[in-house]
Design an enzyme around this catalytic site. Structure first.
Site, PDB file in Angstrom:
ATOM      1  CB  THR A   1      -0.866  -0.023   1.084  1.00 50.38           C
ATOM      2  OG1 THR A   1      -2.136  -1.680   1.316  1.00 50.38           O
ATOM      3  CG2 THR A   1      -1.899   0.517   0.876  1.00 50.38           C
ATOM      4  CG  HIS A   2       4.324   0.602   1.211  1.00 47.61           C
ATOM      5  ND1 HIS A   2       5.763   0.205   1.153  1.00 47.61           N
ATOM      6  CD2 HIS A   2       3.685   0.429   1.916  1.00 47.61           C
ATOM      7  CE1 HIS A   2       5.237  -0.687   2.878  1.00 47.61           C
ATOM      8  NE2 HIS A   2       3.688   0.023   3.167  1.00 47.61           N
ATOM      9  CB  THR A   3       0.192   4.098  -3.796  1.00 46.74           C
ATOM     10  OG1 THR A   3      -0.460   5.085  -2.589  1.00 46.74           O
ATOM     11  CG2 THR A   3       0.000   3.043  -4.212  1.00 46.74           C
TER      12      THR A   3
END
Lengths: 440, 592
Positions: B518-520
């Site tokens: 989820t490291h956008t």
């Protein structure tokens, strides 16, 4: 003839009843001091009154969430029906705005207000020892510092006949201690005396922790009354533990510093508040000065069986921990403990300090009555949120997934493991506790 | 006609990590604050209670704590010439929902960037010359240094009770820690958690090959711990329920377990849940934010005027709200002009499954999220020579899964049947005896990778969805291949029965169906001036000086690691400046 005798009996009973009511009326009218003069309400007096109102925990019963402070309305269950606490703000029509200091003192210490005796849910049976200066300070606080609120009082749910108040006068005569300002017992240090004044008086510890007789009267009012005082009592669905130093399941192994920390923060390395004590901590004791809390703790530590030999200290026993670690869950309740409790309280029963209470050597777990442990397993528990301890930890209830027998088994497992020695709870007792806790 | 609320000093959009950090900072300063959260109120009790929370199907697969995509999602395409389609089912990344935001279901990995990550373009240019950076790679330096952020990394770690071991304490390299980290002012607040068994095997194998493995810093306290706000946390018991779950043990740091308890009784703070912010409003001069407009839980339109606007929703949502509000110039990939939506980046992840014989008891359900893991940092950032490798950047390498969830994390060797007796036999043989080595790899930013409003699809209220234009570039796939080869060496040293690598290779396209991380990042990046960024070093909008934007949207490119440590440090850095300077004399904090 028969009719005549019956009429005579009814007539006699009526006369007795009217006489009793008249006596009650006269007594209620006459209760209290003659006329008290209210001192000038200086800022210091009002501040003292505010502090004493915290110690007396007036808000616990007279304030309810989302309503003006001290406007009453808390529902209290009694054996004859529910009663509701009253508005004690200085509102003239619905509060105590018309009370003189004498009226206030009469309600606080004598248990009589507006011409009738109060239900002893109002702990005038403890407040009776309040000194005149402190009564005046409380009066000044409620009169000048509490905002008036016109929330009307609510009538009791008690049906007629039982709702007549005159028998309360006789109850008061028979059971309420005679109002008199606190006087230290011979030999008490000033510090212990100060603690005794709070614990026996405004702090009203005895209202929950002292056992009651069949007329619901507290069986002791002060430490001088002997070993019944603060020796533990059933209150609603909990067993308020003994605050005496009388062996396992009592506060005997808590030091005065640990008691102080408990009063100020709601927990210490050995335990965390539960049941209605969380409200006491939240609304009252967390606000004590550390000197007053320590004085109270030191007083409690003076209570023990006179001449009783000190109980041996708790000794941890690793048997159950070893068994669980080796995959042996053969002891009744062990598998339930692993599946429901061990994630937080750990297989060694040691919990995590000031997060999840340790169960081994815990006086609540080992109390002579298992009621509190049963209730906590069924309903869960939430620790108090205090200024010193803002994190609030919640144990979920397990009533939805454990049967009565399961609860009894797991309670007995924790009451007899890791060095704990306490009597067994039965499935039947769990069933009764569960039905009491269920919504009415 | 919108319902107009009483003006307040500050309004906060999104009540996750950065929103809660700012709520504390601004209420500490005496401001009246309203926090708006689109999702529900959530707390450890009753929402994450044991044993109900330990339900993989409900939370890990069906995502009960995630934002419902049917109401709002994003659209995704690979190139500027494609038509984007909506992300209708969770895969690649996950949106939090409700109080605590993604800080509820995260893995609890608190990572400090390497100092060079914050000045990556200058560092690469200085070390290798300008030619190593391709023309279309739009990476840039942060306008803030590691040394400036260090006290704020430290503070956030103390708030969270992070368990770890310092590798560089005030310049002294210490055995057992990460020797590549920037100099720390202080030790981690709690000692490392005990290593999971696979972590021990990894430690041994990497030591043989000359690497220095260290305990992965985890926002899971290793002891009962009281943070600087007086909030007590419980110790982690490695239960396996971090990622995708709320923590029942009060151990994994989340806003609920660290900061919210002290905000509970603040009279100058009001939290409104179910409040879906649709626009940041401007005043008549158009040079200042005037508050926000939102749709409340009953569907009514509400206006909340405020003197200060804090935009602290999830990275993608922040960018969307800036675009919906018309604040700043939208980025145009053709001309390269504009800044809002620029430099979207992601994480390059790969995994190598390690399958041991049945006498090696891995027990993957022990250990959760970052807890109990061991890692190496040699192959990350610019910790090794990139002169002739054909790529820049690197990966943090982590040993162990995030909980051994039986539905989602049943790792089986390639060739195993997908169902039936063969599958069951393989599960029996491998589940307790296998583990992955994973990577969190850097992703550079590029001219053609960006965020914009979708021309086709709208949310439940008729507002355009955010569109992601993203695909892999060769720099990242080459880096991943290089890293994977090194990992395979480590795995061979562990002497397993089998190993299998899942890797994004050159030519592979970005595939949203599979969870990657989820490291956008990016889209509202920070920089030295308004022409290269949306916010300045204090997270202050260049366009509206009373608008502050927080989160990983500020990252000009993504590094090898996890974003929460840095985005929290940037928020604390900004909060200190707001307290010390902005509140005394509001206005631009950086002059250009």
């Amino acid at each position: 003839m028969r009719l005549k005798r019956l009429l005579a009996m009814v007539g006699g009973a009526l006369v007795a009843l009217i006489a009793a009511m008249a006596v009650s009326y006269v007594s209620d009218q006459r209760a209290g001091e003659k006329t008290l003069m209210a001192p000038t309400p200086t800022a210091a007096v009002v501040a003292r009154g505010a502090y004493l109102a915290r110690l007396g925990d007036c808000a616990a019963c007279h304030s309810v969430p989302a309503r003006p402070a001290f406007s009453g309305g808390l529902r209290m269950r009694t054996p004859i029906g529910a009663i509701y606490t009253t508005n004690i703000t200085p509102d003239v029509s619905n509060g105590i705005g018309r009370f003189t200091l004498t009226d206030f003192d009469r309600a606080l210490r004598f248990g009589v207000a507006k011409g009738h005796t109060l239900y002893p849910a109002m702990p005038y049976t403890s407040y009776y020892n309040t000194t005149p200066a402190d009564v005046a300070a409380l009066y000044a606080y409620f009169k000048y510092a509490v905002p008036a609120s016109s929330v009307p009082n609510r009538a009791t749910d008690i049906v007629f006949a039982l709702s007549m108040r005159w028998p309360l006068t006789f109850w008061r005569w028979l059971f309420a201690p005679k109002p008199s300002p606190f006087a230290a017992a011979p030999g008490m240090t000033n510090e212990v005396a100060k603690g005794a004044y709070f614990a026996e008086g405004l702090g009203h510890c005895g209202e929950c922790h002292t056992p009651r007789g069949i007329f619901l009267q507290a069986r002791a009012a002060t430490g001088a009354d002997g070993p019944t005082y603060l020796s533990g009592a059933v209150i609603e669905n909990y067993f308020a533990p003994s605050l005496r130093s009388d062996g396992p399941g009592t506060l005997g192994e808590w030091s005065a510093d640990e008691v102080t920390q408990f009063l100020l923060t709601g927990g210490n390395t050995r335990g965390i508040a539960f049941g209605s004590m969380t409200d006491v901590i939240t609304h009252s004791t967390q606000y004590m000065t550390s000197e007053d809390a320590l004085a109270t703790a030191k007083y409690l530590k003076t209570l023990g069986f006179p001449g009783a030999t000190p109980q041996p200290s708790f000794v941890y026993d690793a048997t159950e921990h070893r068994a669980l670690k080796n995959g042996d869950a053969s002891k009744p309740g062990a598998m339930l403990y692993l599946n429901n409790c061990a994630a937080c309280h750990r297989p060694d029963g040691m919990g995590y300090e000031r997060v999840f209470p340790r169960l081994s050597g815990n006086p609540i777990v080992q109390a002579r009555n298992p009621l509190s442990v049963v209730s906590i397993v069924l309903e869960g528990s939430r620790t108090p949120r205090t200024g010193a301890s803002p994190a609030q930890f919640t144990m979920p209830g397990f009533a939805w997934r454990l049967s009565d027998q399961d609860v009894a088994d797991v309670v007995n497992f924790v009451r007899t493991s890791w060095g704990n020695h306490a009597s067994a709870a039965t499935a039947d007792a769990v069933r009764r506790t569960r039905s009491y806790a269920a919504p009415e | 006609m919108a319902d107009r609320k009483k003006p307040v000093d500050a309004v906060i959009i999104g009540y996750g990590w950065t929103g809660v950090i700012m709520a504390k900072a601004l209420t500490d300063a005496g401001l009246s604050v309203v926090a708006l959260e689109r999702g529900p109120a959530l707390d450890t009790s009753p929402d994450f209670e044991y044993p109900r929370i330990a339900d993989e199907l409900k939370y890990g697969v069906r995502g009960d704590l995630w934002q419902p995509l049917a109401r709002e999602t994003v659209t995704v395409r690979h190139t500027v010439n494609d038509v984007a389609v909506p992300y209708r089912q969770y895969g690649s990344f996950i949106f939090g929902n409700g109080v605590g935001g993604a800080g509820v279901h995260w893995n609890g990995m608190v990572w400090r960037v390497s100092p060079e990550d914050l000045r990556f373009r200058s560092h690469i240019e200085q070390r290798y010359g300008k030619s190593l950076i391709p023309k279309d790679m739009t990476i840039q330096d942060y306008p803030v240094t590691f040394e400036e952020l260090e006290p704020h990394f430290d503070h956030f770690e103390k708030v969270c009770g992070v368990s770890g071991l310092a590798g560089n304490l005030r310049g002294h390299i210490r055995a057992g820690g990460n020797p590549f980290e920037g100099a720390r002012g202080d030790e981690y607040p709690t000692a490392p958690l005990p290593p999971i068994y696979f972590g021990q095997l990894f430690e041994k194998a990497t030591a043989e090959l000359g690497y220095k493995a260290f305990p992965l810093p985890a926002a899971n306290s290793s002891v009962a711990y009281t943070n600087p706000y007086g909030v007590r946390l419980g110790p982690c018991n490695l239960c396996g329920f971090c990622e995708r779950f709320g923590c029942f043990l009060y151990s994994k740091a989340s806003p609920q377990t660290t900061i919210l308890p002290i905000l509970a009784d603040r009279k100058n703070l009001e939290v409104r849940t179910g409040a879906y912010v649709t626009k940041i409003l401007r005043d008549k001069t158009r040079a200042m934010a005037a508050g926000v407009s939102y749709i409340d839980e009953n569907g009514r339109e509400v206006e909340q005027p405020a003197d200060l606007v804090v935009l602290s929703a999830f990275q993608l949502h922040n960018v969307r709200l800036l675009l919906l509000s018309g604040i700043g110039t939208p980025y145009d990939p053709v001309s390269g002009e504009g800044v809002v939506g620029k430099n979207y980046a992601y994480q390059m992840s790969s995994g190598t499954g390690v399958f041991f014989s049945e006498d090696v008891e891995i027990n993957p359900f022990v250990g959760a999220g970052a807890a109990g893991k061991r890692a190496i940092d040699e192959l990350n950032s610019d910790h090794y020579d990139h002169a002739h490798l054909g790529f820049i950047g690197g990966s943090l390498i982590l040993a162990g899964g995030t909980g051994g969830r039986p539905i989602d994390q049943m790792m089986l060797p390639p060739g195993t049947p997908a169902w039936g007796t063969g599958w069951k036999a393989a599960v029996r043989k491998h589940y307790r005896h296998s583990a992955p080595i994973g990577t969190l790899g850097s992703v550079m930013s590029y001219r053609d990778r960006y965020l914009s409003l979708d021309p086709t699809y709208t949310d439940a209220h008729g507002l355009p969805l955010l569109r992601i234009t993203f695909d892999w570039h060769d720099n990242e796939t080459r880096m991943a291949a290089y890293t994977a080869a090194k990992i395979e060496e480590i795995v061979r040293a562990m002497k397993p029965e089998k190993q299998a690598t899942m890797l994004i290779r050159p030519g592979d396209h970005y595939d949203v169906r599979f969870y990657q991380s989820t490291h956008t990042t990016g889209g509202a990046i920070m920089g030295s001036n308004p022409s290269n960024s949306v916010v300045n070093r204090y997270s202050q909008s260049w366009d509206l000086p009373n608008l502050f934007v927080y989160g990983a949207c500020a990252f000009p490119q993504n590094f090898g690691g996890a974003p929460t440590g840095l985005l929290a440090a940037l928020a604390y850095f900004s909060a200190a400046k707001i307290r010390d300077t902005y509140l005394r004399s509001p206005g631009p904090l950086v002059q250009v």
